[in-house]
Design a protein around this motif. Sequence first.
Motif, PDB file in Angstrom:
ATOM      1  N   PRO A   1      54.906 111.844  74.178  1.00 48.05           N
ATOM      2  CA  PRO A   1      54.477 110.800  75.122  1.00 48.05           C
ATOM      3  C   PRO A   1      54.637 111.283  76.567  1.00 48.05           C
ATOM      4  O   PRO A   1      55.637 111.910  76.924  1.00 48.05           O
ATOM      5  CB  PRO A   1      55.420 109.631  74.831  1.00 48.05           C
ATOM      6  CG  PRO A   1      56.072 109.955  73.531  1.00 48.05           C
ATOM      7  CD  PRO A   1      56.115 111.444  73.443  1.00 48.05           C
ATOM      8  N   ALA A   2      53.658 110.977  77.398  1.00 45.31           N
ATOM      9  CA  ALA A   2      53.678 111.379  78.803  1.00 45.31           C
ATOM     10  C   ALA A   2      52.875 110.375  79.614  1.00 45.31           C
ATOM     11  O   ALA A   2      52.184 109.506  79.062  1.00 45.31           O
ATOM     12  CB  ALA A   2      53.107 112.785  78.974  1.00 45.31           C
ATOM     13  N   SER A   3      52.970 110.492  80.920  1.00 47.24           N
ATOM     14  CA  SER A   3      52.184 109.628  81.796  1.00 47.24           C
ATOM     15  C   SER A   3      51.835 110.373  83.068  1.00 47.24           C
ATOM     16  O   SER A   3      52.473 111.379  83.414  1.00 47.24           O
ATOM     17  CB  SER A   3      52.944 108.339  82.141  1.00 47.24           C
ATOM     18  OG  SER A   3      54.054 108.614  82.983  1.00 47.24           O
ATOM     19  N   VAL A   4      50.816 109.878  83.760  1.00 50.01           N
ATOM     20  CA  VAL A   4      50.430 110.415  85.061  1.00 50.01           C
ATOM     21  C   VAL A   4      50.465 109.293  86.068  1.00 50.01           C
ATOM     22  O   VAL A   4      49.885 108.225  85.847  1.00 50.01           O
ATOM     23  CB  VAL A   4      49.025 111.050  85.022  1.00 50.01           C
ATOM     24  CG1 VAL A   4      48.624 111.531  86.416  1.00 50.01           C
ATOM     25  CG2 VAL A   4      48.982 112.214  84.034  1.00 50.01           C
ATOM     26  N   SER A   5      51.173 109.522  87.182  1.00 50.26           N
ATOM     27  CA  SER A   5      51.253 108.543  88.263  1.00 50.26           C
ATOM     28  C   SER A   5      50.190 108.860  89.306  1.00 50.26           C
ATOM     29  O   SER A   5      50.070 110.008  89.741  1.00 50.26           O
ATOM     30  CB  SER A   5      52.641 108.579  88.910  1.00 50.26           C
ATOM     31  OG  SER A   5      53.639 108.308  87.950  1.00 50.26           O
ATOM     32  N   VAL A   6      49.430 107.837  89.701  1.00 48.53           N
ATOM     33  CA  VAL A   6      48.284 108.031  90.595  1.00 48.53           C
ATOM     34  C   VAL A   6      48.363 107.053  91.765  1.00 48.53           C
ATOM     35  O   VAL A   6      48.732 105.889  91.597  1.00 48.53           O
ATOM     36  CB  VAL A   6      46.958 107.818  89.831  1.00 48.53           C
ATOM     37  CG1 VAL A   6      45.759 108.029  90.756  1.00 48.53           C
ATOM     38  CG2 VAL A   6      46.864 108.742  88.622  1.00 48.53           C
ATOM     39  N   LEU A   7      48.020 107.538  92.950  1.00 49.38           N
ATOM     40  CA  LEU A   7      47.795 106.681  94.108  1.00 49.38           C
ATOM     41  C   LEU A   7      46.299 106.669  94.390  1.00 49.38           C
ATOM     42  O   LEU A   7      45.668 107.729  94.389  1.00 49.38           O
ATOM     43  CB  LEU A   7      48.557 107.200  95.329  1.00 49.38           C
ATOM     44  CG  LEU A   7      50.070 106.989  95.323  1.00 49.38           C
ATOM     45  CD1 LEU A   7      50.716 107.767  96.470  1.00 49.38           C
ATOM     46  CD2 LEU A   7      50.427 105.508  95.420  1.00 49.38           C
ATOM     47  N   SER A   8      45.728 105.489  94.629  1.00 46.41           N
ATOM     48  CA  SER A   8      44.273 105.428  94.772  1.00 46.41           C
ATOM     49  C   SER A   8      43.839 104.360  95.757  1.00 46.41           C
ATOM     50  O   SER A   8      44.486 103.328  95.929  1.00 46.41           O
ATOM     51  CB  SER A   8      43.625 105.150  93.408  1.00 46.41           C
ATOM     52  OG  SER A   8      44.105 103.932  92.870  1.00 46.41           O
ATOM     53  N   THR A   9      42.699 104.646  96.402  1.00 46.85           N
ATOM     54  CA  THR A   9      41.950 103.657  97.158  1.00 46.85           C
ATOM     55  C   THR A   9      40.692 103.382  96.335  1.00 46.85           C
ATOM     56  O   THR A   9      40.567 103.848  95.206  1.00 46.85           O
ATOM     57  CB  THR A   9      41.572 104.193  98.551  1.00 46.85           C
ATOM     58  OG1 THR A   9      40.698 105.324  98.386  1.00 46.85           O
ATOM     59  CG2 THR A   9      42.805 104.620  99.328  1.00 46.85           C
TER      60      THR A   9
ATOM     61  N   ALA B   1      41.335 109.050  94.544  1.00 47.17           N
ATOM     62  CA  ALA B   1      42.533 108.958  93.704  1.00 47.17           C
ATOM     63  C   ALA B   1      43.246 110.302  93.708  1.00 47.17           C
ATOM     64  O   ALA B   1      42.609 111.355  93.598  1.00 47.17           O
ATOM     65  CB  ALA B   1      42.158 108.560  92.277  1.00 47.17           C
ATOM     66  N   VAL B   2      44.579 110.255  93.816  1.00 43.19           N
ATOM     67  CA  VAL B   2      45.392 111.474  93.825  1.00 43.19           C
ATOM     68  C   VAL B   2      46.528 111.310  92.812  1.00 43.19           C
ATOM     69  O   VAL B   2      47.361 110.401  92.936  1.00 43.19           O
ATOM     70  CB  VAL B   2      45.984 111.741  95.223  1.00 43.19           C
ATOM     71  CG1 VAL B   2      46.890 112.971  95.175  1.00 43.19           C
ATOM     72  CG2 VAL B   2      44.875 111.939  96.243  1.00 43.19           C
ATOM     73  N   ALA B   3      46.554 112.172  91.804  1.00 44.59           N
ATOM     74  CA  ALA B   3      47.655 112.186  90.838  1.00 44.59           C
ATOM     75  C   ALA B   3      48.856 112.858  91.486  1.00 44.59           C
ATOM     76  O   ALA B   3      48.770 114.006  91.925  1.00 44.59           O
ATOM     77  CB  ALA B   3      47.238 112.931  89.577  1.00 44.59           C
ATOM     78  N   ILE B   4      49.964 112.148  91.583  1.00 44.69           N
ATOM     79  CA  ILE B   4      51.127 112.674  92.302  1.00 44.69           C
ATOM     80  C   ILE B   4      52.225 113.189  91.383  1.00 44.69           C
ATOM     81  O   ILE B   4      53.116 113.913  91.832  1.00 44.69           O
ATOM     82  CB  ILE B   4      51.716 111.617  93.252  1.00 44.69           C
ATOM     83  CG1 ILE B   4      52.165 110.375  92.471  1.00 44.69           C
ATOM     84  CG2 ILE B   4      50.717 111.251  94.338  1.00 44.69           C
ATOM     85  CD1 ILE B   4      52.948 109.382  93.322  1.00 44.69           C
ATOM     86  N   ALA B   5      52.184 112.840  90.094  1.00 41.20           N
ATOM     87  CA  ALA B   5      53.227 113.315  89.182  1.00 41.20           C
ATOM     88  C   ALA B   5      52.808 113.165  87.734  1.00 41.20           C
ATOM     89  O   ALA B   5      52.132 112.202  87.369  1.00 41.20           O
ATOM     90  CB  ALA B   5      54.536 112.555  89.420  1.00 41.20           C
ATOM     91  N   VAL B   6      53.210 114.142  86.927  1.00 42.45           N
ATOM     92  CA  VAL B   6      53.112 114.050  85.469  1.00 42.45           C
ATOM     93  C   VAL B   6      54.529 113.830  84.963  1.00 42.45           C
ATOM     94  O   VAL B   6      55.457 114.560  85.335  1.00 42.45           O
ATOM     95  CB  VAL B   6      52.510 115.327  84.855  1.00 42.45           C
ATOM     96  CG1 VAL B   6      52.452 115.206  83.335  1.00 42.45           C
ATOM     97  CG2 VAL B   6      51.125 115.587  85.421  1.00 42.45           C
TER      98      VAL B   6
END
Length: 396
Positions: free
Chosen positions: A189-197, A201-206
């Motif tokens: 299990p994993a996730s990707v954290s994203v900041l977006s307008t 969109a910019v993925a900032i962490a896995v």
Amino acid sequence: MKNILVIGFSTRNIVFSGSRAGYNMYAIDAFCDYDLQQCAKAFSKLDIGESFDASKISLNEVTELIEGFGVDFDAIIPGSGFETIGLERLPYWILGNDPRIMSEVSDKHLFSIFLKKRRIAHPETVLLHDIGMLEFPVMVKPACSGGGIFNMKVESPEDLLQLGNKLKEAGMPPGKSKIIAQEFVEGIPASVSVLSTKDRAVAIAVNEQLIGTTWLTGMPFAYCGNITPFENPYASEMKLIAENLILELGLVGSNGIDFIITESGPVVIEVNARFQGSLDSVEMATDINLLDSHLKAFEGIIDVPAEIESEKENGSANKYAGRCILYSDRKMVMTEAVRDMLLEMNVCDVPVTGQVIGPYEPIISVLCSGNDREEVICGMKDSVMFIRESLNLLES
């Protein structure tokens, strides 16, 4: 922007983030943990009875709690479960995603149809009455629920006969009647954290997800925390998938995508169109303040360090960090002695004195940072072992 109210079942991580960024943070929360009370400018306890179903809470009830603060709020942030209760009808700036979008992406059955049309790898998903279309074993879960505590692996048709009783024993609210069955997918299990307008969109962490971790819980699929970053060969692909999905869905602010990493590649599981449980580990590992970044995203600005935005091969972190959630194995009552002992450690989500904690309910979260994953894991395990031994000693 000065006064911000967060409404949710558990809001501590969002309130902490905003306080660190210099905002006056207020909370309407179901637990009102000790450390939340110490950080928030003011708080109000949400009466949820025995249910964690926000749809049972009226907008009028929430409005009365908001007005009770006597504060002119600059913005309200809906936490998990409160995105679709009608907050947009209130005279405040709501820093959450469109409720119509939320209704679709938070329904795992509807989201599976969305992914299937786009040929994005996702477990085959059907409503429970169509479970015969799948091969066993399968994963059975509520269509609209988080945390994994009601997720159950069904090995055979015979096991279905006991499903209702098992869900009842797990404490699933009667209102969550829409149940789905999914192809059971083996992997990490994993996730990707994203900041977006709306247009970027910019993925900032896995993040590695701790699910059903045996030294934290006896529930096989319960969410137990995160470690950031999660370095793996599919990190770049996962970040690209997450960014594209977030943009296509039209999500804004801090959002996340959950994956299972299989032998053949990443498989999308669900969208968390809100602040995620990984907030603590992401902030510690990247030095990004997610509350401040969330606000800026609603103003059309993505404000992250250049090295994180340009990094595409790993977890985009300055160091390793983790948060793990320790669950109770029995009924217990938080005493002042136990609370004071816990406060001497690097912990959060500390229950107030007198709070009753039932079996399989969270006791506390442990935070740890280090130079690599092994150091973080060892640090969290040591803390958890000490907490368990101390709880046994204090209760004996």
